[in-house]
Write a protein that holds these residues in place. Structure first.
Motif, PDB file in Angstrom:
ATOM      1  N   HIS A  11      -3.753  36.278  -1.753  1.00 38.45           N
ATOM      2  CA  HIS A  11      -3.799  35.958  -0.326  1.00 38.45           C
ATOM      3  C   HIS A  11      -5.156  36.367   0.250  1.00 38.45           C
ATOM      4  O   HIS A  11      -5.699  37.403  -0.136  1.00 38.45           O
ATOM      5  CB  HIS A  11      -2.693  36.717   0.428  1.00 38.45           C
ATOM      6  N   PRO A  12      -5.676  35.592   1.185  1.00 38.32           N
ATOM      7  CA  PRO A  12      -6.924  36.014   1.834  1.00 38.32           C
ATOM      8  C   PRO A  12      -6.677  37.222   2.741  1.00 38.32           C
ATOM      9  O   PRO A  12      -5.573  37.410   3.245  1.00 38.32           O
ATOM     10  CB  PRO A  12      -7.332  34.780   2.653  1.00 38.32           C
ATOM     11  N   GLU A  13      -7.730  38.036   2.921  1.00 35.17           N
ATOM     12  CA  GLU A  13      -7.614  39.240   3.749  1.00 35.17           C
ATOM     13  C   GLU A  13      -8.604  39.193   4.900  1.00 35.17           C
ATOM     14  O   GLU A  13      -9.715  38.685   4.745  1.00 35.17           O
ATOM     15  CB  GLU A  13      -7.972  40.489   2.924  1.00 35.17           C
ATOM     16  N   GLY A  41     -14.576  38.566   9.647  1.00 31.98           N
ATOM     17  CA  GLY A  41     -14.073  37.293   9.148  1.00 31.98           C
ATOM     18  C   GLY A  41     -12.958  37.446   8.141  1.00 31.98           C
ATOM     19  O   GLY A  41     -11.980  38.143   8.388  1.00 31.98           O
ATOM     20  N   TRP A  42     -13.153  36.809   6.974  1.00 33.33           N
ATOM     21  CA  TRP A  42     -12.113  36.789   5.943  1.00 33.33           C
ATOM     22  C   TRP A  42     -12.732  36.941   4.560  1.00 33.33           C
ATOM     23  O   TRP A  42     -13.872  36.543   4.325  1.00 33.33           O
ATOM     24  CB  TRP A  42     -11.382  35.430   5.960  1.00 33.33           C
ATOM     25  N   PHE A  46      -6.713  26.151   6.865  1.00 37.99           N
ATOM     26  CA  PHE A  46      -6.766  25.848   8.288  1.00 37.99           C
ATOM     27  C   PHE A  46      -5.846  26.764   9.083  1.00 37.99           C
ATOM     28  O   PHE A  46      -6.210  27.225  10.175  1.00 37.99           O
ATOM     29  CB  PHE A  46      -6.367  24.385   8.476  1.00 37.99           C
ATOM     30  N   GLU A  47      -4.666  27.070   8.553  1.00 34.51           N
ATOM     31  CA  GLU A  47      -3.719  27.932   9.275  1.00 34.51           C
ATOM     32  C   GLU A  47      -4.271  29.344   9.470  1.00 34.51           C
ATOM     33  O   GLU A  47      -3.892  30.037  10.423  1.00 34.51           O
ATOM     34  CB  GLU A  47      -2.386  28.054   8.520  1.00 34.51           C
ATOM     35  N   HIS A  48      -5.120  29.821   8.560  1.00 30.65           N
ATOM     36  CA  HIS A  48      -5.712  31.145   8.727  1.00 30.65           C
ATOM     37  C   HIS A  48      -6.766  31.134   9.820  1.00 30.65           C
ATOM     38  O   HIS A  48      -6.824  32.017  10.666  1.00 30.65           O
ATOM     39  CB  HIS A  48      -6.376  31.625   7.420  1.00 30.65           C
ATOM     40  N   GLY A  54      -6.209  20.791   3.633  1.00 26.23           N
ATOM     41  CA  GLY A  54      -6.316  21.912   4.546  1.00 26.23           C
ATOM     42  C   GLY A  54      -6.946  23.176   3.993  1.00 26.23           C
ATOM     43  O   GLY A  54      -6.982  24.194   4.682  1.00 26.23           O
ATOM     44  N   ASN A  55      -7.453  23.137   2.751  1.00 29.26           N
ATOM     45  CA  ASN A  55      -8.161  24.310   2.224  1.00 29.26           C
ATOM     46  C   ASN A  55      -9.633  24.249   2.617  1.00 29.26           C
ATOM     47  O   ASN A  55     -10.235  23.177   2.634  1.00 29.26           O
ATOM     48  CB  ASN A  55      -8.085  24.362   0.703  1.00 29.26           C
TER      49      ASN A  55
END
Lengths: 262, 262, 262
Positions: free
Chosen positions: A166-168, A173-174, A193-195, A234-235
């Motif tokens: 999972h991204p953090e 940012g991320w 996109f949701e993040h 969406g990535n």
């Protein structure tokens, strides 16, 4: 007319995909068979899971997705059939459905899982090395012909799920990971996109490379430029316009990316 | 609905396989077309024969197998159609059917052969270089549409048969040959279950490499181990668990293997 | 039953071709889908145009050819549908139809072109990066289902046409160009049967290599020989019998050839 899709790591040379189609058509002659991919890297369950969950939403209700990436064939790993929302999965119970199942659960749809244990729906002889031919193809064909999931096996509630990175969040940012490199050399990350939503990406760092061109289409920059954009599913992806970013940057799946937003 | 399978050495880039399908569907619009392989090594008749005879038994009765590996196209080699047991072959008469025909004869089934000499079932213009498109595809489509074999050509009794290597007994086992390397790097030999029966294999020697792990499924040993097992079609194979044995051992088709039994 | 062919530069690994088929079958479940090629070199419009115009004549009337080689996706390049004689094209307006259109015009057949501007025939969400999935597949499926071209878009008369190299006369023959290298290593030139007619080719010069064997079939010379013959679609080609001429001669598309005739 039902649709059965096939995804394997068999390649297209050896005739094994054709054999699966022969087995299917002998049982369900009217079915439409669609190849999703047969070039999954050998035994790479994560890669197959990624390709499957991106593709499934574009197929009509009742489509049956047969996936055979099966390092445990012939051992005690369970053969599985499942209903995920309005579609079906048939294949080994080794985590192949994980990403698709997450998607189904996020949409509030139901899923059911069945341990395939009814050999009357398999080929008469079952090898220890090719369940794609001997179990999964005939089961999918019987499912397409109207046999119910619960006739094909015993309901279970604990299908294998794999861990995906999972991204953090970071201070500015991320931090994410490269999850897929496609045939154009586009570098897909697990940032979606949701993040990011209305956050605006200003810079992407991949090892020591800084990319600052955020675009919405490949053609928005001249050939050779490195750009960041959203893929069709969406990535967040990094691309070279008319080029191959993955080769140019020597990236591999699992590499870290940093995204700076404002 | 009839099934036509296609096997060629054309690859998938140039559009020639698609053209054959166009020709078939123009004559027989309802047929199901299945690709068996289009990655046969160029002009490699033995390789196509091996893939064909492994796959054919899994297709339903009346399936028509079109095979175009045809170094003699445009010369006086005969175009052929044949009935082998309950299925059909269409392609050049250059030995492609050899292994399948042996299998049919061993099962006590009958076979018939026809020299294709009725151009009214071909395309109007026949090139000297692409009989897959001009002769074999239209003939297969007419056969699928109900034209009889004897209308398509003249009965013959001497189709070309190729010599394939046979395994030999040795004082303590068998000497065989590598006959196929698949996309996973599994090394298939011409030693089959029928040769070894209840004999127990203790060691396989491939050049200077000794393999002593006999297993029934890939997952019976840890990744990286070299193992010996039976393939899904009954050939003795040498594999690396989750790896590529053919690359690791630098094996090629025709290499000798020694099998020690007890 | 309608036929839709697909030609892309997507490769077969990533599942994107399968996704297009899912979209098509959701709208037009009875359609026959045929893969023409998915191994067009990335963004190579000329290559796709060459493969398309060679293949189209072998498909039946009303076939719909979807071609997605689309470096301008998401920019203001127009999405296009066209009728070329008795068949259809759907794809980006970037010159993909050029060679096929020349062929249609030479035969005195009519063509019509429509700028696709009716989003009710597209997917609900249209990405900036995958119009093959979001626009061209659903448009082709609606066309196969009976929607008229003029309902799908607005008539235009100026589709993009690309320049292709033409062969030129020389004092003792012709100067042409290599236009395609196929998977066997055959070297196709833009010199065609129509140019040479009854002129007899005596020598072909490719860089410093002289080829003087003119044959009508590959099998007319022994393996390893370099020969000149006509391809199955009428182009003059240079081949190595049972070998790979393109590799042996290090040829690339665009290289000049000289042909001496008598």
């Amino acid at each position: 007319m039902s649709i059965i899709t096939l995804t394997t790591d068999f390649g297209l040379k050896d005739g094994n995909v054709g054999v699966m189609k022969g087995v299917i058509l002998a049982i369900a002659p009217e079915v439409q068979i669609v190849d999703l991919s047969h070039q999954i890297s050998a035994q790479n369950i994560l890669e197959a899971a990624f390709i499957l969950h991106r593709a499934a939403p574009y197929f009509p209700d009742d489509t049956i997705h047969v996936v055979v990436v099966d390092p445990g064939v012939g051992t005690d790993r369970r053969p599985l059939a499942a209903r995920l929302g309005p579609q079906y999965f048939v294949g080994p119970d080794n985590g192949l459905i994980t990403l698709w199942l997450i998607h189904i659960e996020e949409k509030g749809l139901t899923a059911e899982f069945f341990h395939l244990d009814q050999p009357q729906y398999w080929l008469d002889e079952v090898s220890h090395v090719f369940h794609g031919r001997d179990i999964f193809s005939p089961v999918a064909a019987h499912l397409a012909s109207g046999v119910l999931l619960r006739e094909l096996g015993t309901a279970i509630t604990n299908p294998v799920r794999l861990e995906f990175p999972h991204p953090e969040r970071t201070p500015n940012g991320w931090r994410g990971e490269v999850v897929y490199l496609d045939s154009f050399g586009n570098i897909a990350t697990n940032l979606r996109f949701e993040h990011l939503k209305e956050q605006q990406v200003t810079t992407v760092l991949l090892d020591s490379v800084r990319i600052t061109k955020m675009v919405s289409a490949f053609g928005d920059c001249p050939p050779g430029e490195l750009v960041v954009l959203y893929s069709s599913t969406g990535n967040l992806i990094i691309s070279e316009v008319n080029g191959n970013a993955a080769q140019r940057l020597c990236v591999k799946v699992g590499d870290t990316i940093e995204v700076i937003v404002k």
